[in-house]
Scaffold this motif. Structure first.
Motif, PDB file in Angstrom:
ATOM      1  N   UNK A   1      24.132  16.230  30.019  1.00 28.48           N
ATOM      2  CA  UNK A   1      25.380  16.987  30.084  1.00 28.48           C
ATOM      3  C   UNK A   1      25.202  18.483  29.835  1.00 28.48           C
ATOM      4  N   UNK A   2      24.754  18.863  28.633  1.00 31.02           N
ATOM      5  CA  UNK A   2      24.874  20.277  28.250  1.00 31.02           C
ATOM      6  C   UNK A   2      23.916  21.178  28.989  1.00 31.02           C
ATOM      7  N   UNK A   3      22.711  20.702  29.223  1.00 31.47           N
ATOM      8  CA  UNK A   3      21.723  21.547  29.908  1.00 31.47           C
ATOM      9  C   UNK A   3      21.677  21.290  31.409  1.00 31.47           C
ATOM     10  N   UNK A   4      22.187  20.154  31.842  1.00 31.86           N
ATOM     11  CA  UNK A   4      22.088  19.815  33.274  1.00 31.86           C
ATOM     12  C   UNK A   4      22.957  20.755  34.090  1.00 31.86           C
ATOM     13  N   UNK A   5      22.413  21.180  35.214  1.00 33.72           N
ATOM     14  CA  UNK A   5      23.141  22.103  36.085  1.00 33.72           C
ATOM     15  C   UNK A   5      23.183  21.552  37.509  1.00 33.72           C
ATOM     16  N   UNK A   6      24.105  22.113  38.292  1.00 29.63           N
ATOM     17  CA  UNK A   6      24.140  21.846  39.730  1.00 29.63           C
ATOM     18  C   UNK A   6      23.146  22.785  40.392  1.00 29.63           C
ATOM     19  N   UNK A   7      22.187  22.223  41.122  1.00 25.62           N
ATOM     20  CA  UNK A   7      21.119  23.059  41.685  1.00 25.62           C
ATOM     21  C   UNK A   7      21.260  23.250  43.187  1.00 25.62           C
ATOM     22  N   UNK A   8      20.854  24.457  43.624  1.00 28.22           N
ATOM     23  CA  UNK A   8      20.846  24.793  45.055  1.00 28.22           C
ATOM     24  C   UNK A   8      19.461  25.214  45.525  1.00 28.22           C
ATOM     25  N   UNK A   9      18.577  25.524  44.593  1.00 28.99           N
ATOM     26  CA  UNK A   9      17.206  25.935  44.956  1.00 28.99           C
ATOM     27  C   UNK A   9      16.247  24.950  44.301  1.00 28.99           C
ATOM     28  N   UNK A  10      15.208  24.593  45.063  1.00 31.87           N
ATOM     29  CA  UNK A  10      14.385  23.443  44.673  1.00 31.87           C
ATOM     30  C   UNK A  10      12.930  23.831  44.511  1.00 31.87           C
ATOM     31  N   UNK A  11      12.292  23.266  43.502  1.00 30.89           N
ATOM     32  CA  UNK A  11      10.853  23.438  43.344  1.00 30.89           C
ATOM     33  C   UNK A  11      10.141  22.652  44.437  1.00 30.89           C
ATOM     34  N   UNK A  12       8.933  23.073  44.781  1.00 23.50           N
ATOM     35  CA  UNK A  12       8.157  22.399  45.813  1.00 23.50           C
ATOM     36  C   UNK A  12       7.489  21.170  45.198  1.00 23.50           C
ATOM     37  N   UNK A  13       8.299  20.207  44.876  1.00 23.33           N
ATOM     38  CA  UNK A  13       7.817  18.995  44.194  1.00 23.33           C
ATOM     39  C   UNK A  13       8.551  17.796  44.783  1.00 23.33           C
ATOM     40  N   UNK A  14       7.808  16.867  45.383  1.00 23.05           N
ATOM     41  CA  UNK A  14       8.490  15.744  46.039  1.00 23.05           C
ATOM     42  C   UNK A  14       9.127  14.782  45.027  1.00 23.05           C
TER      43      UNK A  14
ATOM     44  N   UNK B   1      16.357  16.512  43.804  1.00 21.72           N
ATOM     45  CA  UNK B   1      15.008  17.048  43.676  1.00 21.72           C
ATOM     46  C   UNK B   1      14.822  17.611  42.280  1.00 21.72           C
ATOM     47  N   UNK B   2      13.863  18.513  42.169  1.00 26.06           N
ATOM     48  CA  UNK B   2      13.626  19.201  40.896  1.00 26.06           C
ATOM     49  C   UNK B   2      14.094  20.633  41.097  1.00 26.06           C
ATOM     50  N   UNK B   3      15.192  20.987  40.446  1.00 29.21           N
ATOM     51  CA  UNK B   3      15.793  22.295  40.656  1.00 29.21           C
ATOM     52  C   UNK B   3      14.949  23.415  40.074  1.00 29.21           C
ATOM     53  N   UNK B   4      15.064  24.570  40.709  1.00 27.96           N
ATOM     54  CA  UNK B   4      14.352  25.763  40.215  1.00 27.96           C
ATOM     55  C   UNK B   4      15.259  26.473  39.205  1.00 27.96           C
ATOM     56  N   UNK B   5      14.907  26.399  37.912  1.00 33.38           N
ATOM     57  CA  UNK B   5      15.798  26.970  36.890  1.00 33.38           C
ATOM     58  C   UNK B   5      15.944  28.484  37.026  1.00 33.38           C
ATOM     59  N   UNK B   6      14.938  29.133  37.626  1.00 34.62           N
ATOM     60  CA  UNK B   6      14.993  30.596  37.760  1.00 34.62           C
ATOM     61  C   UNK B   6      16.033  31.052  38.783  1.00 34.62           C
ATOM     62  N   UNK B   7      16.517  30.147  39.620  1.00 30.45           N
ATOM     63  CA  UNK B   7      17.451  30.528  40.687  1.00 30.45           C
ATOM     64  C   UNK B   7      18.898  30.185  40.338  1.00 30.45           C
ATOM     65  N   UNK B   8      19.127  29.722  39.120  1.00 28.83           N
ATOM     66  CA  UNK B   8      20.491  29.333  38.741  1.00 28.83           C
ATOM     67  C   UNK B   8      21.361  30.553  38.475  1.00 28.83           C
ATOM     68  N   UNK B   9      22.620  30.475  38.864  1.00 31.59           N
ATOM     69  CA  UNK B   9      23.606  31.466  38.439  1.00 31.59           C
ATOM     70  C   UNK B   9      24.001  31.118  36.991  1.00 31.59           C
ATOM     71  N   UNK B  10      24.594  32.090  36.275  1.00 29.80           N
ATOM     72  CA  UNK B  10      25.048  31.737  34.915  1.00 29.80           C
ATOM     73  C   UNK B  10      26.051  30.583  34.958  1.00 29.80           C
ATOM     74  N   UNK B  11      26.026  29.785  33.937  1.00 27.52           N
ATOM     75  CA  UNK B  11      26.919  28.618  33.833  1.00 27.52           C
ATOM     76  C   UNK B  11      28.372  29.075  33.735  1.00 27.52           C
ATOM     77  N   UNK B  12      29.232  28.480  34.514  1.00 24.74           N
ATOM     78  CA  UNK B  12      30.671  28.756  34.396  1.00 24.74           C
ATOM     79  C   UNK B  12      31.268  27.965  33.243  1.00 24.74           C
TER      80      UNK B  12
END
Ligand SMILES: Cc1cc2nc3c(=O)[nH]c(=O)nc-3n(C[C@H](O)[C@H](O)[C@H](O)COP(=O)(O)O)c2cc1C
Length: 199
Positions: free
Chosen positions: A16-29, A176-187
């Motif tokens: 819940x608290x740390x999980x985010x909706x991701x749009x950019x993905x790490x290159x990891x299958x 997938x595995x989201x790229x944490x560096x590409x996240x927008x700030x949490x709303x």
């Protein structure tokens, strides 16, 4: 029982608290067996009359992705194209045919829904969407990230993937595995006092 917290703080953070909706993905299958593990957790979430109307289509190959992308809204194309797996969270319009097996102690339920198409559809969307939520939490619990999407052309997608009309898309989910560096700030979220009433 209710006064004992069974989930660890670490699990609650992850789900819940740390999980985010991701749009950019790490290159990891995503390992294929994880798809089965997600479903085998999510299927235990409750649905009315145990009806389990959701169906899941895993889009894992470039060929299948090429069929999906034309139905996706322009703003969702890139995140869908780059996600290791796309999931069509669908529902079976004839889900109630499984009720004699899934809810055997109430033999009239199948015919009740079969004879009430509006109610059957409403129940399918309610319960199928809940199952989509269980799916997201199961995926998070297994270390994956999700990006749910309602921005797509349902008629186009249904014609491509479900031409016989029996299954219908509810929403899409990138996995997938989201790229944490590409996240927008949490709303923010609504506070308890804004969203809840204790009567
Ligand atoms: C059912 C559903 C449909 C969504 N549709 C889209 C969409 O079409 N495109 C998109 O970019 N995000 C979409 N989102 C993502 C939400 O905007 C996002 O989950 C929300 O802002 C919370 O973000 P957070 O989990 O990072 O806090 C959707 C989310 C859900 C649950």
């Amino acid at each position: 029982m209710a006064d004992v917290a069974f989930a660890s703080e670490e699990s609650l953070e992850r789900l819940f608290r740390q999980a985010r909706t991701h749009s950019a993905w790490l290159d990891r299958p995503v390992a294929p067996e994880l798809l089965r593990q997600i479903y085998d957790l999510a299927k235990w979430g409750p649905t009315s009359a145990n009806s389990s109307p959701a169906r899941f289509v895993f889009v894992t190959t470039p060929e299948a992705k090429a069929r999906l992308l034309p139905a996706v809204a322009p703003g969702n194309v890139e995140k869908t194209r780059t996600a290791p797996v796309n999931v069509i969270v669908a529902w079976d319009t004839l889900y109630y045919d499984e009720l004699p097996r899934l809810f055997p102690h109430a033999p009239g339920m199948r015919d009740f829904f079969a004879g009430n198409p509006e109610m059957a559809r409403e129940a399918a969307l309610r319960n199928g969407s809940l199952q989509g939520g269980y799916f997201i939490l199961a995926a998070r619990g297994l270390g994956l990230d999700c990006g749910p999407m309602s921005g797509f052309d349902a008629a186009k997608l249904n014609a491509e993937f479900f031409p016989d009309g029996r299954w219908k898309a509810n929403f899409l989910l990138n996995l997938g595995y989201g790229d944490p560096d590409k996240l927008m700030p949490r709303n923010p979220r609504l506070d308890f006092d804004e969203a809840c009433r204790v009567l």
